[in-house]
Design a protein around this motif. Sequence first.
Motif, PDB file in Angstrom:
ATOM      1  N   GLY A   1       0.800  -1.237   0.000  1.00 28.30           N
ATOM      2  CA  GLY A   1       0.000   0.000   0.000  1.00 28.30           C
ATOM      3  C   GLY A   1       0.822   1.271   0.000  1.00 28.30           C
ATOM      4  N   LEU A   2       1.964   1.272  -0.673  1.00 23.07           N
ATOM      5  CA  LEU A   2       2.856   2.437  -0.586  1.00 23.07           C
ATOM      6  C   LEU A   2       2.354   3.650  -1.363  1.00 23.07           C
ATOM      7  CD1 LEU A   2       6.296   0.584  -0.762  1.00 23.07           C
ATOM      8  CD2 LEU A   2       5.180   1.559   1.242  1.00 23.07           C
ATOM      9  N   THR A   3       1.342   3.418  -2.218  1.00 19.11           N
ATOM     10  CA  THR A   3       0.771   4.587  -2.908  1.00 19.11           C
ATOM     11  C   THR A   3      -0.668   4.857  -2.438  1.00 19.11           C
ATOM     12  OG1 THR A   3       0.337   3.054  -4.733  1.00 19.11           O
ATOM     13  CG2 THR A   3       2.173   4.571  -5.020  1.00 19.11           C
TER      14      THR A   3
ATOM     15  N   GLU B   1       1.929  10.369   1.138  1.00 16.51           N
ATOM     16  CA  GLU B   1       2.982  10.578   2.146  1.00 16.51           C
ATOM     17  C   GLU B   1       4.246   9.739   1.920  1.00 16.51           C
ATOM     18  OE1 GLU B   1       5.385  10.249   5.586  1.00 16.51           O
ATOM     19  OE2 GLU B   1       4.143   8.589   4.898  1.00 16.51           O
ATOM     20  N   PRO B   2       4.122   8.392   1.660  1.00 15.19           N
ATOM     21  CA  PRO B   2       5.367   7.623   1.509  1.00 15.19           C
ATOM     22  C   PRO B   2       6.251   8.133   0.373  1.00 15.19           C
ATOM     23  CG  PRO B   2       3.501   6.149   1.828  1.00 15.19           C
ATOM     24  CD  PRO B   2       2.935   7.521   1.622  1.00 15.19           C
ATOM     25  N   LEU B   3       5.653   8.480  -0.760  1.00 16.13           N
ATOM     26  CA  LEU B   3       6.469   8.950  -1.889  1.00 16.13           C
ATOM     27  C   LEU B   3       7.109  10.306  -1.565  1.00 16.13           C
ATOM     28  CD1 LEU B   3       7.574   8.534  -4.707  1.00 16.13           C
ATOM     29  CD2 LEU B   3       5.459   9.494  -5.636  1.00 16.13           C
ATOM     30  N   ALA B   4       6.342  11.168  -0.877  1.00 20.92           N
ATOM     31  CA  ALA B   4       6.893  12.472  -0.501  1.00 20.92           C
ATOM     32  C   ALA B   4       8.087  12.274   0.440  1.00 20.92           C
ATOM     33  CB  ALA B   4       5.812  13.318   0.175  1.00 20.92           C
ATOM     34  N   ARG B   5       7.947  11.334   1.375  1.00 19.22           N
ATOM     35  CA  ARG B   5       9.032  11.080   2.332  1.00 19.22           C
ATOM     36  C   ARG B   5      10.255  10.486   1.604  1.00 19.22           C
ATOM     37  NH1 ARG B   5       8.800   7.181   7.212  1.00 19.22           N
ATOM     38  NH2 ARG B   5       6.594   7.139   6.735  1.00 19.22           N
ATOM     39  N   PHE B   6       9.998   9.561   0.687  1.00 19.27           N
ATOM     40  CA  PHE B   6      11.066   8.915  -0.082  1.00 19.27           C
ATOM     41  C   PHE B   6      11.912   9.976  -0.785  1.00 19.27           C
ATOM     42  CE2 PHE B   6      12.315   6.765  -4.145  1.00 19.27           C
ATOM     43  CZ  PHE B   6      12.994   5.678  -3.633  1.00 19.27           C
ATOM     44  N   SER B   7      11.201  10.865  -1.453  1.00 15.65           N
ATOM     45  CA  SER B   7      11.878  11.896  -2.217  1.00 15.65           C
ATOM     46  C   SER B   7      12.627  12.870  -1.297  1.00 15.65           C
ATOM     47  CB  SER B   7      10.781  12.537  -3.072  1.00 15.65           C
ATOM     48  OG  SER B   7      11.081  13.751  -3.426  1.00 15.65           O
TER      49      SER B   7
ATOM     50  N   LEU C   1       3.541  -1.654  -4.299  1.00  9.03           N
ATOM     51  CA  LEU C   1       4.516  -2.531  -3.627  1.00  9.03           C
ATOM     52  C   LEU C   1       5.913  -1.931  -3.559  1.00  9.03           C
ATOM     53  CD1 LEU C   1       3.646  -6.046  -5.151  1.00  9.03           C
ATOM     54  CD2 LEU C   1       2.980  -5.142  -2.935  1.00  9.03           C
ATOM     55  N   ARG C   2       6.165  -0.858  -4.339  1.00  4.56           N
ATOM     56  CA  ARG C   2       7.554  -0.370  -4.375  1.00  4.56           C
ATOM     57  C   ARG C   2       7.650   1.098  -4.733  1.00  4.56           C
ATOM     58  NH1 ARG C   2      12.252  -0.437  -8.385  1.00  4.56           N
ATOM     59  NH2 ARG C   2      10.763  -0.933 -10.015  1.00  4.56           N
TER      60      ARG C   2
ATOM     61  N   PHE D   1      12.060   4.686   6.995  1.00  2.69           N
ATOM     62  CA  PHE D   1      10.853   3.905   6.697  1.00  2.69           C
ATOM     63  C   PHE D   1      10.669   2.692   7.594  1.00  2.69           C
ATOM     64  CE2 PHE D   1      10.877   6.304   2.813  1.00  2.69           C
ATOM     65  CZ  PHE D   1       9.549   6.345   2.438  1.00  2.69           C
ATOM     66  N   VAL D   2      11.778   1.992   7.922  1.00  5.52           N
ATOM     67  CA  VAL D   2      11.609   0.716   8.629  1.00  5.52           C
ATOM     68  C   VAL D   2      11.880   0.895  10.107  1.00  5.52           C
ATOM     69  CG1 VAL D   2      12.333  -1.710   8.695  1.00  5.52           C
ATOM     70  CG2 VAL D   2      12.357  -0.488   6.526  1.00  5.52           C
TER      71      VAL D   2
END
Length: 444
Positions: A389-391, A395-401, A419-420, A441-442
């Motif tokens: 559920g990463l999309t 938030e997850p993509l914003a944090r990744f970037s 998934l990625r 993240f982890v």
Amino acid sequence: MAEQPPNRVQHEGSPSEPVASPARAGRPILVQKYGGSSVADVDRIGKVADRVVAARRAGNDVVVVVSAMGKTTDGLLALARQAANAGLGAGAAADPPRRELDMLLSTGERVSMALLSIAIQARGFEAISFTGSQSGILTNDRHFDARIIEVRPFRIEDELARGRIVIVAGYQGMSYRREITTLGRGGSDTTAVALAAALGAERCEIYSDVDGVYSADPRVVPDARHLPELDCAVLQEMAECGAKVVCAQAVEWARRSGVALYARSTFDAVDVGDALDGADAPRAGAGAKQTVVRRFAPGSAPRARAIVAEANVVLARAHGGLKLDELLRAAGELGIGVRDLSFAGGGGAFVIPLLNVPDWQGARRRLAALLPSVELAEGLASVSVVGDGLTATAEPLARFSDVLARAGITPRLTVAGPLRLGALVAAPEAEPAQRLLHASFVDP
Ligand code: ADP
Ligand code: ASP
Ligand code: MG
């Protein structure tokens, strides 16, 4: 030789028509796979033999799949490169042909299968070793990176019925053209899971130098967390993006067949009373850890499970004029895989992982001739966050970037799916990026 239809394939030593195997004594079948570090020398092979014998004594029919000893495959590959380039003038370079690489590399696993069989027989147990083709592993004809199409394990079933322990050379099969093929780097895992599925084994144990799957490569991220259980879909995504702890095609077989995978360390104490009892997860030995990989029902809460990296990938960018069918035809012709493909307005981008491309020198030249609008960037690595559920939210993509930007890393390509989340970065940036993403993240 003309290609034979699947139902008429003849195997070395196996009948052309399926025959009923002699009945086995109703023992559960256990498939164990031992990787290169587990069979690195004769001493370690002896320890593996003890483990195999213990599993047989506990009442299982045992099929053992082995990798080549230690770094043998890398050594053979280096020899092939030397042979291809010996005597060429300065600056000239040639790639060894894939067919001959398969003939060469498949010998590595034949050495360890015979040594393990000898060691088991020395312990008073009956054993027999088989190559991939004798085991009925049938593949397509893509040398160096073949896919298993069908498994016809008649000879293995016959030998199990005779009470023997069967040792199989991993990482290899035979194509419908009766050519020896190899299954891509790390492919002994695939042999093991495909055999487990074909034999109706309840589980497949993958033994390596690490006691299961972690939330990152423990060699790169020292505080990576052990994952006691994992969904097949998540592990498959991890493997596709570079986590070499289990090979991606193997997880795909597990996912399709429902075989449960147990990833364990060969170097942990063995639990001699480890008989199959069906329902419960078997123990790997007192205090030992393992990862159990199964198909879980969807619906787990969105979360990041692991950080994964893959070295040696190429970014290809097309600046207009490239057609998808041309690209796919060229990739098929050159025997290269493509990933993260996107097209828009006549332009596009895709990623070429080089792990299973032994002839990149020539492939690069031919790709440039076949697809002149494509520009290649080398010296890159991919870094990914894998989970569920990463999309589901932004938030997850914003944090990744943000994590990458704060480390001064500018990705050449960013991809996002449930998934990625993935980025292509310069090779030296991959290790710090894994540690930072893991912390965010982890291990927040
Ligand atoms: P084998 O030769 O037994 O098949 P591999 O070397 O292929 O073993 O795979 C085991 C290695 O995978 C470990 O030594 C570890 O460094 C690496 N690895 C990469 N990612 C992970 C991960 N997420 N969890 C555990 N190990 C990992
Ligand atoms: N020996 C092969 C390799 O090094 C296959 C394997 O280890 O699974 O890739
Ligand atoms: Mg491996």
